[in-house]
Motif scaffolding. Structure first.
Motif, PDB file in Angstrom:
ATOM      1  N   GLN A 124       0.848  -1.183   0.000  1.00 27.50           N
ATOM      2  CA  GLN A 124       0.000   0.000   0.000  1.00 27.50           C
ATOM      3  C   GLN A 124       0.890   1.242   0.000  1.00 27.50           C
ATOM      4  N   TRP A 179     -11.038  -2.648   0.027  1.00 30.64           N
ATOM      5  CA  TRP A 179     -10.583  -1.538   0.837  1.00 30.64           C
ATOM      6  C   TRP A 179     -11.435  -1.482   2.105  1.00 30.64           C
ATOM      7  N   TYR A 180     -10.730  -1.456   3.245  1.00 33.05           N
ATOM      8  CA  TYR A 180     -11.375  -1.325   4.545  1.00 33.05           C
ATOM      9  C   TYR A 180     -10.823  -0.084   5.243  1.00 33.05           C
ATOM     10  N   ARG A 181     -11.606   0.443   6.151  1.00 37.14           N
ATOM     11  CA  ARG A 181     -11.100   1.427   7.089  1.00 37.14           C
ATOM     12  C   ARG A 181     -11.235   0.864   8.491  1.00 37.14           C
ATOM     13  N   ILE A 224     -15.252  -0.604   2.580  1.00 29.16           N
ATOM     14  CA  ILE A 224     -15.569   0.612   1.832  1.00 29.16           C
ATOM     15  C   ILE A 224     -16.032   0.240   0.418  1.00 29.16           C
ATOM     16  N   TYR A 275     -16.293   8.019  -1.093  1.00 33.30           N
ATOM     17  CA  TYR A 275     -15.166   7.265  -1.647  1.00 33.30           C
ATOM     18  C   TYR A 275     -15.527   6.740  -3.038  1.00 33.30           C
ATOM     19  N   LEU A 326      -8.100   3.745  -4.281  1.00 30.24           N
ATOM     20  CA  LEU A 326      -9.182   4.320  -3.485  1.00 30.24           C
ATOM     21  C   LEU A 326      -9.018   5.831  -3.510  1.00 30.24           C
ATOM     22  N   GLN A 382     -12.984  11.257   7.621  1.00 29.28           N
ATOM     23  CA  GLN A 382     -12.270  10.245   6.866  1.00 29.28           C
ATOM     24  C   GLN A 382     -10.855  10.017   7.391  1.00 29.28           C
ATOM     25  N   SER A 396      -8.453   8.102   9.325  1.00 30.96           N
ATOM     26  CA  SER A 396      -8.580   6.694   9.663  1.00 30.96           C
ATOM     27  C   SER A 396      -7.322   5.960   9.210  1.00 30.96           C
ATOM     28  N   TYR A 421      -6.423   2.959   6.686  1.00 28.91           N
ATOM     29  CA  TYR A 421      -7.021   2.268   5.547  1.00 28.91           C
ATOM     30  C   TYR A 421      -6.202   1.021   5.206  1.00 28.91           C
ATOM     31  N   CYS A 476      -5.893  -2.333   2.605  1.00 32.52           N
ATOM     32  CA  CYS A 476      -6.241  -3.066   1.408  1.00 32.52           C
ATOM     33  C   CYS A 476      -6.061  -4.551   1.703  1.00 32.52           C
TER      34      CYS A 476
END
Lengths: 111, 111
Positions: free
Chosen positions: B6, B34-36, B46, B64, B76, B85, B87, B89, B91
């Protein structure tokens, strides 16, 4: 609604003091349940996958078990290096391979 | 390692600016996510992709967008960053019916 709940939120153990973490789930069509370990500042690291009730998996001091409603991560004689956040996730049915995660259990093992 | 990276690892940006995070894999896996991750909420999806140019929304997709023009890259974009937003992030990649492999994360701060 599909949901994954982990308990306790935090757990403090003395070195050598065995315990269990719980992951309960309500999902329609479980395809698999996953356990991950996450260290601070890092991404989650895969530990186990369980697919059916009654299944067990072991790795060093960790053993994961699965029933129709919950999973347990048993930690036997933990060491300080086992300190981490442990995440549980369930895979839903369908072709998307999506996972729903619980909020995790923060484990601290004191020497 | 699993072959997922990433970039950037850390970013500070101003409110209202566009931001793009990149996820690159060398595993040729079909699925990318994709997560947060936020305290008290765990990992929340996400957007995800199940092939080149095939993407769909997750549970927290507002604000997003994503693109996947090649198997190995999943971008993303925050069209106009907001403080909510801020956060970490993550992957993730997976093959069908297997658990995820996560990247190391991007810590994004919107000021």
């Amino acid at each position: 609604e599909d949901q994954v709940t982990q308990s306790p939120e935090a757990l403090r153990l003395q070195e050598g003091e065995s315990s269990s973490l719980n992951c309960s789930y309500t999902v329609s069509g479980l395809r698999g349940l996953f356990w991950y370990r996450q260290d601070p500042g890092k991404g989650p690291e895969f530990l186990f996958t369980l697919y059916s009730a009654g299944e067990e998996k072991e790795k060093e001091r960790l053993k994961a078990t699965l029933t129709k409603k919950e999973s347990f991560l048993h930690i036997t004689a933990p060491k300080p290096e086992d300190s981490a956040t442990y995440l549980c996730a369930v895979a839903l049915g369908g072709a998307t391979n999506k996972l729903i995660f619980g909020t995790g259990t923060l484990l601290a093992v004191q020497p | 390692d699993a072959g997922i990276t990433q970039s950037p690892r850390h970013k500070v940006t101003e409110t209202g600016t566009p931001v793009t995070l990149r996820c690159h894999q060398t595993e040729n896996h079909r699925y990318m996510y994709w997560y947060r991750q936020d305290p008290g909420h765990g990992l929340r999806l996400i957007h995800y992709s199940y092939g080149v140019k095939d993407t769909d929304k997750g549970e927290v997709s507002d604000g997003y967008s994503v693109s996947r023009s090649k198997t190995e890259d999943f971008l993303l974009t925050l069209e106009s960053a907001t403080s909510s937003q801020t956060s970490v992030y993550f992957c993730a990649i997976s093959a069908q019916d297997y658990g995820y492999t996560f990247g190391s994360g991007t810590r994004l701060t919107v000021v």
